[in-house]
Design a protein around this motif. Structure first.
Motif, PDB file in Angstrom:
ATOM      1  N   LEU A 159      23.795  12.381   1.525  1.00 32.48           N
ATOM      2  CA  LEU A 159      25.161  12.900   1.442  1.00 32.48           C
ATOM      3  C   LEU A 159      25.339  14.112   2.351  1.00 32.48           C
ATOM      4  CD1 LEU A 159      24.882  11.138  -1.210  1.00 32.48           C
ATOM      5  CD2 LEU A 159      26.499  12.741  -2.245  1.00 32.48           C
ATOM      6  N   ILE A 160      24.361  14.997   2.343  1.00 35.53           N
ATOM      7  CA  ILE A 160      24.439  16.205   3.169  1.00 35.53           C
ATOM      8  C   ILE A 160      24.450  15.841   4.651  1.00 35.53           C
ATOM      9  CG2 ILE A 160      23.189  18.287   3.852  1.00 35.53           C
ATOM     10  CD1 ILE A 160      22.214  18.429   0.899  1.00 35.53           C
ATOM     11  N   LYS A 161      23.629  14.880   5.039  1.00 32.23           N
ATOM     12  CA  LYS A 161      23.607  14.425   6.432  1.00 32.23           C
ATOM     13  C   LYS A 161      24.983  13.904   6.840  1.00 32.23           C
ATOM     14  CE  LYS A 161      21.004  11.336   9.537  1.00 32.23           C
ATOM     15  NZ  LYS A 161      22.118  10.515  10.047  1.00 32.23           N
ATOM     16  N   TYR A 162      25.590  13.110   5.970  1.00 30.48           N
ATOM     17  CA  TYR A 162      26.939  12.593   6.232  1.00 30.48           C
ATOM     18  C   TYR A 162      27.942  13.734   6.365  1.00 30.48           C
ATOM     19  CZ  TYR A 162      31.585  11.009   4.779  1.00 30.48           C
ATOM     20  OH  TYR A 162      32.934  10.813   4.676  1.00 30.48           O
ATOM     21  N   CYS A 163      27.891  14.691   5.446  1.00 30.81           N
ATOM     22  CA  CYS A 163      28.847  15.804   5.452  1.00 30.81           C
ATOM     23  C   CYS A 163      28.723  16.649   6.717  1.00 30.81           C
ATOM     24  CB  CYS A 163      28.645  16.680   4.215  1.00 30.81           C
ATOM     25  SG  CYS A 163      29.099  15.905   2.649  1.00 30.81           S
ATOM     26  N   THR A 164      27.511  16.899   7.143  1.00 29.93           N
ATOM     27  CA  THR A 164      27.312  17.730   8.332  1.00 29.93           C
ATOM     28  C   THR A 164      27.726  16.992   9.608  1.00 29.93           C
ATOM     29  OG1 THR A 164      24.973  17.051   8.398  1.00 29.93           O
ATOM     30  CG2 THR A 164      25.492  19.116   7.295  1.00 29.93           C
ATOM     31  N   GLU A 165      27.574  15.673   9.624  1.00 32.05           N
ATOM     32  CA  GLU A 165      27.954  14.903  10.806  1.00 32.05           C
ATOM     33  C   GLU A 165      29.461  14.692  10.901  1.00 32.05           C
ATOM     34  OE1 GLU A 165      25.799  11.255  11.105  1.00 32.05           O
ATOM     35  OE2 GLU A 165      23.839  12.240  11.161  1.00 32.05           O
ATOM     36  N   THR A 166      30.157  14.693   9.765  1.00 28.26           N
ATOM     37  CA  THR A 166      31.594  14.401   9.754  1.00 28.26           C
ATOM     38  C   THR A 166      32.457  15.621   9.452  1.00 28.26           C
ATOM     39  OG1 THR A 166      31.543  13.832   7.391  1.00 28.26           O
ATOM     40  CG2 THR A 166      31.171  12.031   8.990  1.00 28.26           C
ATOM     41  N   ASN A 167      31.841  16.682   8.963  1.00 29.36           N
ATOM     42  CA  ASN A 167      32.577  17.871   8.504  1.00 29.36           C
ATOM     43  C   ASN A 167      33.526  17.508   7.358  1.00 29.36           C
ATOM     44  OD1 ASN A 167      33.009  20.671   8.626  1.00 29.36           O
ATOM     45  ND2 ASN A 167      34.868  20.406   9.847  1.00 29.36           N
ATOM     46  N   LEU A 168      33.103  16.555   6.531  1.00 34.80           N
ATOM     47  CA  LEU A 168      33.878  16.137   5.362  1.00 34.80           C
ATOM     48  C   LEU A 168      33.107  16.469   4.088  1.00 34.80           C
ATOM     49  CD1 LEU A 168      35.041  12.617   6.616  1.00 34.80           C
ATOM     50  CD2 LEU A 168      36.440  14.701   6.476  1.00 34.80           C
ATOM     51  N   ASN A 169      33.837  16.508   2.988  1.00 32.71           N
ATOM     52  CA  ASN A 169      33.232  16.723   1.680  1.00 32.71           C
ATOM     53  C   ASN A 169      33.024  15.397   0.966  1.00 32.71           C
ATOM     54  OD1 ASN A 169      35.325  19.488   1.773  1.00 32.71           O
ATOM     55  ND2 ASN A 169      33.120  19.726   1.528  1.00 32.71           N
ATOM     56  N   VAL A 170      32.449  15.464  -0.230  1.00 33.91           N
ATOM     57  CA  VAL A 170      32.201  14.271  -1.034  1.00 33.91           C
ATOM     58  C   VAL A 170      32.651  14.492  -2.464  1.00 33.91           C
ATOM     59  CG1 VAL A 170      30.245  13.434   0.341  1.00 33.91           C
ATOM     60  CG2 VAL A 170      29.853  15.018  -1.588  1.00 33.91           C
ATOM     61  N   CYS A 171      32.765  13.384  -3.190  1.00 31.38           N
ATOM     62  CA  CYS A 171      32.874  13.391  -4.648  1.00 31.38           C
ATOM     63  C   CYS A 171      31.467  13.156  -5.185  1.00 31.38           C
ATOM     64  CB  CYS A 171      33.817  12.293  -5.116  1.00 31.38           C
ATOM     65  SG  CYS A 171      33.770  11.975  -6.903  1.00 31.38           S
ATOM     66  N   PHE A 172      31.019  14.050  -6.060  1.00 28.04           N
ATOM     67  CA  PHE A 172      29.671  13.918  -6.602  1.00 28.04           C
ATOM     68  C   PHE A 172      29.768  13.485  -8.063  1.00 28.04           C
ATOM     69  CE2 PHE A 172      25.495  15.594  -8.143  1.00 28.04           C
ATOM     70  CZ  PHE A 172      24.695  14.809  -7.323  1.00 28.04           C
ATOM     71  N   ASP A 173      29.316  12.272  -8.327  1.00 23.70           N
ATOM     72  CA  ASP A 173      29.312  11.727  -9.679  1.00 23.70           C
ATOM     73  C   ASP A 173      27.986  12.076 -10.335  1.00 23.70           C
ATOM     74  OD1 ASP A 173      28.920   9.836 -11.893  1.00 23.70           O
ATOM     75  OD2 ASP A 173      30.725   8.849 -11.151  1.00 23.70           O
ATOM     76  N   LEU A 174      28.039  12.965 -11.324  1.00 18.36           N
ATOM     77  CA  LEU A 174      26.818  13.430 -11.975  1.00 18.36           C
ATOM     78  C   LEU A 174      26.126  12.313 -12.735  1.00 18.36           C
ATOM     79  CD1 LEU A 174      28.334  16.803 -13.015  1.00 18.36           C
ATOM     80  CD2 LEU A 174      26.180  16.618 -11.785  1.00 18.36           C
ATOM     81  N   CYS A 175      26.887  11.421 -13.337  1.00 18.34           N
ATOM     82  CA  CYS A 175      26.294  10.278 -14.034  1.00 18.34           C
ATOM     83  C   CYS A 175      25.549   9.387 -13.051  1.00 18.34           C
ATOM     84  CB  CYS A 175      27.380   9.497 -14.764  1.00 18.34           C
ATOM     85  SG  CYS A 175      26.828   7.937 -15.490  1.00 18.34           S
ATOM     86  N   HIS A 176      26.186   9.051 -11.932  1.00 17.99           N
ATOM     87  CA  HIS A 176      25.530   8.215 -10.918  1.00 17.99           C
ATOM     88  C   HIS A 176      24.221   8.838 -10.471  1.00 17.99           C
ATOM     89  CE1 HIS A 176      29.473   6.061  -9.440  1.00 17.99           C
ATOM     90  NE2 HIS A 176      29.147   5.770 -10.688  1.00 17.99           N
ATOM     91  N   SER A 177      24.267  10.139 -10.229  1.00 16.38           N
ATOM     92  CA  SER A 177      23.060  10.817  -9.746  1.00 16.38           C
ATOM     93  C   SER A 177      21.967  10.823 -10.805  1.00 16.38           C
ATOM     94  CB  SER A 177      23.400  12.249  -9.324  1.00 16.38           C
ATOM     95  OG  SER A 177      22.268  12.883  -8.762  1.00 16.38           O
ATOM     96  N   GLN A 178      22.351  11.054 -12.065  1.00 16.85           N
ATOM     97  CA  GLN A 178      21.352  11.047 -13.133  1.00 16.85           C
ATOM     98  C   GLN A 178      20.699   9.675 -13.262  1.00 16.85           C
ATOM     99  OE1 GLN A 178      20.313  13.715 -15.235  1.00 16.85           O
ATOM    100  NE2 GLN A 178      18.713  12.226 -15.710  1.00 16.85           N
ATOM    101  N   LEU A 179      21.476   8.624 -13.124  1.00 18.56           N
ATOM    102  CA  LEU A 179      20.920   7.266 -13.191  1.00 18.56           C
ATOM    103  C   LEU A 179      19.905   7.052 -12.071  1.00 18.56           C
ATOM    104  CD1 LEU A 179      24.201   5.236 -13.904  1.00 18.56           C
ATOM    105  CD2 LEU A 179      22.425   5.849 -15.559  1.00 18.56           C
ATOM    106  N   TYR A 180      20.261   7.501 -10.865  1.00 18.59           N
ATOM    107  CA  TYR A 180      19.338   7.352  -9.747  1.00 18.59           C
ATOM    108  C   TYR A 180      18.091   8.207  -9.950  1.00 18.59           C
ATOM    109  CZ  TYR A 180      17.438   7.337  -5.042  1.00 18.59           C
ATOM    110  OH  TYR A 180      16.594   7.206  -3.970  1.00 18.59           O
TER     111      TYR A 180
END
Length: 269
Positions: A159-180
Motif C-alpha cells: 500500500l505504501i509503495k502504491y501511495c508513494t508512486e501515485t501521491n494518493l491515499n488509501v482506505c485501510f480496512d482494519l478487519c481485512h488487515s487483521q484477517l491477513y
C-alpha cells in the motif's frame, strides 16, 4: 456511516459526519432528492452485470471483467460519485477494491504481474473530482458462493509503495488487515503504524482467523485496546463501521459497535 438509499434516514439519526454509500451496479441510476450536511463517500461496486470488477485482471473470463472493461466501469462509478457529490458538503470520495482475485493459487510471476498493473490502471482513470481511495484486501473473498484468493494489496508495504508512486491515499480496512495478519503471522498494530500516514479513511469491524469478517465488537480477535489509542491520535481521518447486517433494525448493530468503541476510549468528534 454505511448506507444505501433506503436506509439513509435511519443512519442520519447517528449524526454522522460522512455517509458511505455501498454501491451496486444499479446505483448508476441513483438520484437523490435531498441535500446533506455530510461528506459523501461511495464504495464502488464489486460486481457489474454479475461479473467481478477487477482492475488488474490477467484476462477476461465468464466471471471476471477484463482489466480494460473494469477501468471503464470504475470510471462510471467515479463520474456518478461526482454527480451525487453536488448534494453533499466538500469533495466526494470513492473507495475501490483493486481486484487481483483467483480461484486457484497463482504463480509468483502472475501475482507480480497483477501488482505491477495497479498503478497503471489507476493512472488511466480521471480522478481529479474525487478523493480516490483503493482499499486493502482480506486474504480471501467470497464470490458466487465460493472462496476466492486475494493476491494483491494485502500488506502495508504494498500500500505504501502504491501511495508513494501515485501521491494518493488509501482506505485501510482494519478487519481485512487483521484477517491477513492472522493468516501470515503479522502484527496488525505494526501494519497500522506503517500505513496510518497514508490512510484517509478506515473501515472497522471485528475479525477472527483468516476468514471471519465483519464481526460484532468483541466477537473476534482484533486488538481494539491497542488500535483505539492509535486512531485517537490521527487527524483529518474518518471511519465507517462495517458490521455484518449492522444496518438492520434501524442500525442496531452499528449502534452497538459504536457504543462499544466509545466505551473503550474512542474519541468521536
Amino acid at each position: 456511516m454505511k448506507v444505501r438509499k433506503h436506509d439513509v434516514m435511519d443512519m442520519l439519526k447517528f449524526d454522522p459526519k460522512i455517509l458511505e454509500f455501498h454501491f451496486s451496479d444499479s446505483d448508476l441510476e441513483l438520484e437523490l432528492d435531498s441535500n446533506f450536511d455530510q461528506q459523501l463517500i461511495v464504495h464502488c461496486y464489486e460486481y457489474f452485470n454479475r461479473k467481478i470488477v477487477d482492475l488488474v485482471a490477467l484476462e477476461e473470463t465468464n466471471q471476471i471483467h477484463s482489466k480494460e472493461t473494469s477501468i471503464q466501469l470504475v470510471q462510471k462509478a467515479i463520474d456518478k460519485t461526482i454527480q451525487l457529490g453536488e448534494n453533499f458538503k466538500g469533495k466526494p470520495s470513492i473507495i475501490v477494491h483493486p481486484g487481483g482475485y483467483s480461484l486457484e493459487n497463482l504463480s509468483t510471476d502472475n501475482i507480480q504481474k497483477m501488482k505491477n498493473m495497479v498503478v497503471d490502471s489507476v493512472k488511466q482513470l480521471e480522478i481529479s473530482g474525487v478523493n480516490f481511495l483503493l482499499e486493502n484486501m482480506p486474504p480471501y473473498g467470497w464470490f458466487y458462493g465460493g472462496r476466492w484468493n486475494s493476491n494483491i494489496f494485502l500488506e502495508s508495504e504494498d500500500l505504501i509503495k502504491y501511495c508513494t508512486e501515485t501521491n494518493l491515499n488509501v482506505c485501510f480496512d482494519l478487519c481485512h488487515s487483521q484477517l491477513y495478519c492472522n493468516k501470515v503471522g503479522l502484527s496488525l498494530i505494526d501494519e497500522l503504524n506503517k500505513i496510518k500516514d497514508f490512510a484517509m479513511h478506515y473501515h472497522l469491524s471485528d475479525a477472527e482467523g483468516p476468514e471471519g469478517e465483519g464481526l460484532q465488537f468483541g466477537e473476534g480477535d482484533l486488538p481494539f485496546d491497542k488500535v483505539i489509542p492509535i486512531l485517537n491520535k490521527l487527524e483529518n481521518r474518518s471511519f465507517a463501521i462495517e458490521v455484518w447486517k449492522g444496518h438492520e433494525q434501524g442500525g442496531k448493530g452499528f449502534r452497538y459497535f459504536l457504543d462499544k468503541l466509545i466505551e473503550n476510549g474512542l474519541l468521536v468528534q
